[in-house]
Scaffold this active site. Sequence first.
Site, PDB file in Angstrom:
ATOM      1  N   SER A  43      -3.224   1.215   2.489  1.00 50.96           N
ATOM      2  CA  SER A  43      -1.950   1.523   1.831  1.00 50.96           C
ATOM      3  C   SER A  43      -1.163   0.246   1.555  1.00 50.96           C
ATOM      4  O   SER A  43      -0.533   0.097   0.511  1.00 50.96           O
ATOM      5  CB  SER A  43      -1.125   2.485   2.693  1.00 50.96           C
ATOM      6  OG  SER A  43      -0.709   1.842   3.874  1.00 50.96           O
ATOM      7  N   ARG A  60      -0.538  -0.480  -2.295  1.00 49.52           N
ATOM      8  CA  ARG A  60       0.856  -0.313  -2.733  1.00 49.52           C
ATOM      9  C   ARG A  60       1.258  -1.490  -3.615  1.00 49.52           C
ATOM     10  O   ARG A  60       1.775  -1.337  -4.704  1.00 49.52           O
ATOM     11  CB  ARG A  60       1.783  -0.231  -1.528  1.00 49.52           C
ATOM     12  CG  ARG A  60       3.251  -0.071  -1.928  1.00 49.52           C
ATOM     13  CD  ARG A  60       4.172  -0.102  -0.738  1.00 49.52           C
ATOM     14  NE  ARG A  60       3.888   0.975   0.196  1.00 49.52           N
ATOM     15  CZ  ARG A  60       3.322   0.807   1.373  1.00 49.52           C
ATOM     16  NH1 ARG A  60       2.985  -0.403   1.778  1.00 49.52           N
ATOM     17  NH2 ARG A  60       3.095   1.822   2.161  1.00 49.52           N
ATOM     18  N   ASN A  88       1.806  -1.148  -7.746  1.00 49.22           N
ATOM     19  CA  ASN A  88       3.107  -1.426  -8.360  1.00 49.22           C
ATOM     20  C   ASN A  88       3.009  -2.505  -9.416  1.00 49.22           C
ATOM     21  O   ASN A  88       3.551  -2.379 -10.511  1.00 49.22           O
ATOM     22  CB  ASN A  88       4.112  -1.842  -7.287  1.00 49.22           C
ATOM     23  CG  ASN A  88       4.801  -0.653  -6.669  1.00 49.22           C
ATOM     24  OD1 ASN A  88       5.700  -0.077  -7.263  1.00 49.22           O
ATOM     25  ND2 ASN A  88       4.342  -0.255  -5.489  1.00 49.22           N
TER      26      ASN A  88
END
Lengths: 161, 257
Positions: free
Chosen positions: B194, B198, B202
């Site tokens: 994660s 992440r 993004n």
Amino acid sequence: MDINATLIGQMITFALFVWFTMKFVWPPLEKALVARQQKIAEGLAAAERGQKELEVSQKYAIQHIHEARAKAKETLEHAQKQAAAIIDQAKAEAQQERLQIVSLAHAEIEQERLMVKAQLQQEVVGLAIKSTEKLLNRVMTAADHNTLLNLDTHFSASTES
Amino acid sequence: MSENMGGAIDPSSYIQHHLQHWEWNTRVGTFNVDTLLISWLLGVSFLLLFRYVAKRATMNTPSGLQNFVEMIYEFVQTQVKESFHGRNALIAPLSLTIFVWIFLMNCMDLIPVDVIPMLGQYLGASHMKAVPTTDPNLTLGMSISVFFLIQFYSLKIKGIKGFLKEVTCKPFGPLFFPANIALKIVEELARPVSLGLRLFGNLYAGELIFILIAMCGYGQFVLGLPWAIFHILVIGIQSFIFMMLTIVYLSLAHEDH
């Protein structure tokens, strides 16, 4: 999105970068900042100490001023007392001198009066004798004798009147 | 994309072109040269700049550059102090490196999308991806490194006994140890995945939108500015989140239950 050997390359790179930061970047920065913190703390402590010292010396100065004032007051009072005493003494001395001078003058006047009185008496006596001699050239009567006898008193009475 | 400048743009090939890495095939495997080069360039500049300032760091009134570096230093140190309660000389420098390095790499996103590929062509590269953090190899490389650190410190602080106890006995008690172990594995593996995805997601999305905006003709000037301004926020937040989560995970590893 495909995972390849770049992953390993990046892991190695990351490890090297972290090692470099840990070894060469972080410690000197930390040292400078800790030193500055300490310096600021010391400066603040010194300022506080100075403030306290100032307060103490202010108190001390005020105390000194009060003491000096009291002392000056005391000295002034003492001087005033002394001056008054001197004046009183002078006054007393002057008074005494005055009395002395006055009494001396009185004595002198008295003496002069007595002298003048004696002189007058002598003159009166002389006059009496002269007038008596003139009268003696005439006839001496009983009345003359009486007159002559009483002349002194009579004369003195007449001069006094 | 200079070859397309004059003529009509084929959107799909334009996007494809921008998402392709400059690859170098070796015996060991394929390397994304653009990711490596740009990340090295940014990382080395960051380290040299900070080293330059750190070497001249004075305890007296700091100059402009030192002020700037100290500001970042204190920002990172505050975060570490607030979230990490153990004693570890590695955490703070690690956090500083993560924050600044990721921030710089994210910032590449703000350079117009065609500039670096054009520069790459001068260097003889047919493809050039400007933003290293849009490469999952980089983000996962970092998050996996953090994962190893977590496991290392977990073992070091708690000892083998404590470590095994935590793996087997939580959260359901020793009787359910297979479930505990399975849960623990999922929990531990979820973290690096994660953490890395992440950041990648993004920035990848942001870059993709920049590429799409770049195809809007003159409209790109109207659309590009608000997106870039918004993206400044994303750049900072994503680098901050990566750093914070690293601190928190390592802090958890240091906690002896």
